[in-house]
Design a protein around this motif. Structure first.
Motif, PDB file in Angstrom:
ATOM      1  N   ALA A 187       0.843  -1.208   0.000  1.00 41.88           N
ATOM      2  CA  ALA A 187       0.000   0.000   0.000  1.00 41.88           C
ATOM      3  C   ALA A 187       0.872   1.250   0.000  1.00 41.88           C
ATOM      4  CB  ALA A 187      -0.929  -0.016   1.211  1.00 41.88           C
ATOM      5  N   ARG A 188       1.940   1.230   0.785  1.00 37.22           N
ATOM      6  CA  ARG A 188       2.862   2.378   0.827  1.00 37.22           C
ATOM      7  C   ARG A 188       3.540   2.546  -0.534  1.00 37.22           C
ATOM      8  NH1 ARG A 188       5.768   1.093   5.353  1.00 37.22           N
ATOM      9  NH2 ARG A 188       7.447   0.210   4.141  1.00 37.22           N
ATOM     10  N   PHE A 189       3.988   1.441  -1.127  1.00 34.03           N
ATOM     11  CA  PHE A 189       4.654   1.470  -2.429  1.00 34.03           C
ATOM     12  C   PHE A 189       3.738   2.047  -3.502  1.00 34.03           C
ATOM     13  CE2 PHE A 189       5.499  -0.641  -6.508  1.00 34.03           C
ATOM     14  CZ  PHE A 189       6.813  -0.252  -6.721  1.00 34.03           C
ATOM     15  N   LEU A 190       2.445   1.724  -3.423  1.00 40.16           N
ATOM     16  CA  LEU A 190       1.477   2.183  -4.423  1.00 40.16           C
ATOM     17  C   LEU A 190       0.904   3.557  -4.104  1.00 40.16           C
ATOM     18  CD1 LEU A 190      -0.378  -1.211  -4.957  1.00 40.16           C
ATOM     19  CD2 LEU A 190       1.209  -0.084  -6.558  1.00 40.16           C
ATOM     20  N   GLY A 191       1.414   4.196  -3.048  1.00 39.54           N
ATOM     21  CA  GLY A 191       0.934   5.519  -2.677  1.00 39.54           C
ATOM     22  C   GLY A 191      -0.444   5.506  -2.051  1.00 39.54           C
ATOM     23  N   ARG A 192      -0.837   4.388  -1.443  1.00 40.60           N
ATOM     24  CA  ARG A 192      -2.168   4.245  -0.859  1.00 40.60           C
ATOM     25  C   ARG A 192      -2.115   4.090   0.657  1.00 40.60           C
ATOM     26  NH1 ARG A 192      -6.695   4.491  -2.840  1.00 40.60           N
ATOM     27  NH2 ARG A 192      -7.482   2.582  -1.944  1.00 40.60           N
ATOM     28  N   SER A 193      -0.990   4.428   1.273  1.00 37.60           N
ATOM     29  CA  SER A 193      -0.844   4.193   2.708  1.00 37.60           C
ATOM     30  C   SER A 193      -1.846   4.984   3.541  1.00 37.60           C
ATOM     31  CB  SER A 193       0.586   4.478   3.168  1.00 37.60           C
ATOM     32  OG  SER A 193       0.931   5.820   2.912  1.00 37.60           O
ATOM     33  N   GLY A 194      -2.420   6.035   3.017  1.00 36.69           N
ATOM     34  CA  GLY A 194      -3.442   6.778   3.747  1.00 36.69           C
ATOM     35  C   GLY A 194      -4.838   6.227   3.554  1.00 36.69           C
ATOM     36  N   HIS A 195      -4.960   5.144   2.750  1.00 34.63           N
ATOM     37  CA  HIS A 195      -6.277   4.606   2.424  1.00 34.63           C
ATOM     38  C   HIS A 195      -6.371   3.091   2.546  1.00 34.63           C
ATOM     39  CE1 HIS A 195      -7.256   8.524   0.740  1.00 34.63           C
ATOM     40  NE2 HIS A 195      -6.085   8.475   0.124  1.00 34.63           N
ATOM     41  N   ALA A 196      -5.231   2.407   2.527  1.00 34.01           N
ATOM     42  CA  ALA A 196      -5.256   0.941   2.470  1.00 34.01           C
ATOM     43  C   ALA A 196      -3.998   0.377   3.121  1.00 34.01           C
ATOM     44  CB  ALA A 196      -5.345   0.476   1.016  1.00 34.01           C
ATOM     45  N   GLY A 197      -3.989  -0.928   3.292  1.00 34.54           N
ATOM     46  CA  GLY A 197      -2.809  -1.616   3.803  1.00 34.54           C
ATOM     47  C   GLY A 197      -2.876  -1.991   5.263  1.00 34.54           C
ATOM     48  N   VAL A 198      -3.784  -1.372   6.001  1.00 33.48           N
ATOM     49  CA  VAL A 198      -3.983  -1.699   7.412  1.00 33.48           C
ATOM     50  C   VAL A 198      -5.487  -1.666   7.695  1.00 33.48           C
ATOM     51  CG1 VAL A 198      -1.747  -0.785   8.183  1.00 33.48           C
ATOM     52  CG2 VAL A 198      -3.738   0.698   8.180  1.00 33.48           C
ATOM     53  N   VAL A 199      -5.872  -2.284   8.790  1.00 35.00           N
ATOM     54  CA  VAL A 199      -7.273  -2.241   9.205  1.00 35.00           C
ATOM     55  C   VAL A 199      -7.442  -1.024  10.100  1.00 35.00           C
ATOM     56  CG1 VAL A 199      -9.126  -3.450  10.411  1.00 35.00           C
ATOM     57  CG2 VAL A 199      -7.470  -4.742   9.045  1.00 35.00           C
ATOM     58  N   ARG A 200      -8.176  -0.055   9.588  1.00 36.48           N
ATOM     59  CA  ARG A 200      -8.370   1.203  10.312  1.00 36.48           C
ATOM     60  C   ARG A 200      -9.668   1.833   9.811  1.00 36.48           C
ATOM     61  NH1 ARG A 200      -3.192   4.215   9.923  1.00 36.48           N
ATOM     62  NH2 ARG A 200      -2.615   2.777  11.560  1.00 36.48           N
ATOM     63  N   ALA A 201     -10.403   2.474  10.709  1.00 31.25           N
ATOM     64  CA  ALA A 201     -11.655   3.137  10.325  1.00 31.25           C
ATOM     65  C   ALA A 201     -11.401   4.111   9.176  1.00 31.25           C
ATOM     66  CB  ALA A 201     -12.242   3.878  11.526  1.00 31.25           C
ATOM     67  N   GLY A 202     -12.261   4.041   8.158  1.00 23.93           N
ATOM     68  CA  GLY A 202     -12.155   4.939   7.019  1.00 23.93           C
ATOM     69  C   GLY A 202     -11.245   4.446   5.914  1.00 23.93           C
ATOM     70  N   TYR A 203     -10.535   3.345   6.123  1.00 21.59           N
ATOM     71  CA  TYR A 203      -9.637   2.811   5.099  1.00 21.59           C
ATOM     72  C   TYR A 203     -10.394   1.838   4.205  1.00 21.59           C
ATOM     73  CZ  TYR A 203      -5.213   4.617   6.921  1.00 21.59           C
ATOM     74  OH  TYR A 203      -4.171   5.420   7.285  1.00 21.59           O
ATOM     75  N   ASP A 204      -9.933   1.714   2.947  1.00 16.34           N
ATOM     76  CA  ASP A 204     -10.464   0.694   2.047  1.00 16.34           C
ATOM     77  C   ASP A 204      -9.935  -0.646   2.524  1.00 16.34           C
ATOM     78  OD1 ASP A 204     -11.470   2.769   0.488  1.00 16.34           O
ATOM     79  OD2 ASP A 204      -9.683   2.823  -0.787  1.00 16.34           O
ATOM     80  N   ALA A 205     -10.818  -1.625   2.644  1.00 19.05           N
ATOM     81  CA  ALA A 205     -10.343  -2.916   3.131  1.00 19.05           C
ATOM     82  C   ALA A 205     -11.249  -4.040   2.670  1.00 19.05           C
ATOM     83  CB  ALA A 205     -10.267  -2.923   4.654  1.00 19.05           C
ATOM     84  N   ASP A 206     -10.637  -5.078   2.160  1.00 24.42           N
ATOM     85  CA  ASP A 206     -11.269  -6.372   1.983  1.00 24.42           C
ATOM     86  C   ASP A 206     -10.612  -7.226   3.057  1.00 24.42           C
ATOM     87  OD1 ASP A 206     -12.705  -5.517  -0.263  1.00 24.42           O
ATOM     88  OD2 ASP A 206     -11.018  -5.963  -1.575  1.00 24.42           O
TER      89      ASP A 206
END
Length: 159
Positions: free
Chosen positions: A74-93
């Motif tokens: 997620a960090r590599f793809l520039g999505r660390s503020g939206h994905a890659g961890v379980v956190r409220a408001g993040y995109d997650a499957d």
């Protein structure tokens, strides 16, 4: 063409690659886990299990393996503020597991089910979808085409 006589050479090369992975990790180089979908006979995602187990065999902790498959990409793809961890408001499957992946990275694939795009799919649902995707392409030239198989599975994944 290679033969069984080449196996010792391949095993030695593999040990060198394992040392390289450990060295990169020890040097602080971010490691990414992921399937190269251009490799013949590999369906994207399915080979990830083997890769995660191999990263652990190379010396990464299960936590480091999980990071290499989630947060770091997620960090590599520039999505660390939206994905890659379980956190409220993040995109997650999310995958609900039957075992702790922090004990063994292979436990990441002992799934009870998946929450995908807000839709719950049990392990039984996933297996039925895989089976129908496989039988839908069986006997046709596309059966050897990973992209065709992925297209056949799209109704399960995309609802």
């Amino acid at each position: 063409n290679w033969t069984s006589a080449d196996l010792p050479h391949f095993r030695a090369e593999y040990r060198v690659m394992q040392r390289l992975v450990r060295g990169l990790r020890d040097a602080g180089v971010p490691l990414l886990a992921g399937t190269d979908d251009m490799v013949p006979v590999q369906l994207p995602g399915f080979a990830l299990k083997d890769e995660m187990i191999q990263l652990q065999e190379a010396g990464l902790t299960p936590f480091e393996v999980l990071q290499a498959a989630t947060e770091t990409p997620a960090r590599f793809l520039g999505r660390s503020g939206h994905a890659g961890v379980v956190r409220a408001g993040y995109d997650a499957d999310l995958v609900l597991l039957d075992a702790n992946p922090l004990e063994d990275a292979g436990n990441s694939f002992r799934q009870a089910g998946v929450m995908l795009h807000g839709r719950w799919l049990s392990e039984a649902d996933l297996q039925r979808g895989l089976w129908s995707g496989a039988t839908a392409t069986a006997g046709r030239p596309s059966a050897r085409d990973p992209q065709a198989t992925c297209k056949a599975l799209r109704p399960l994944v995309c609802g």
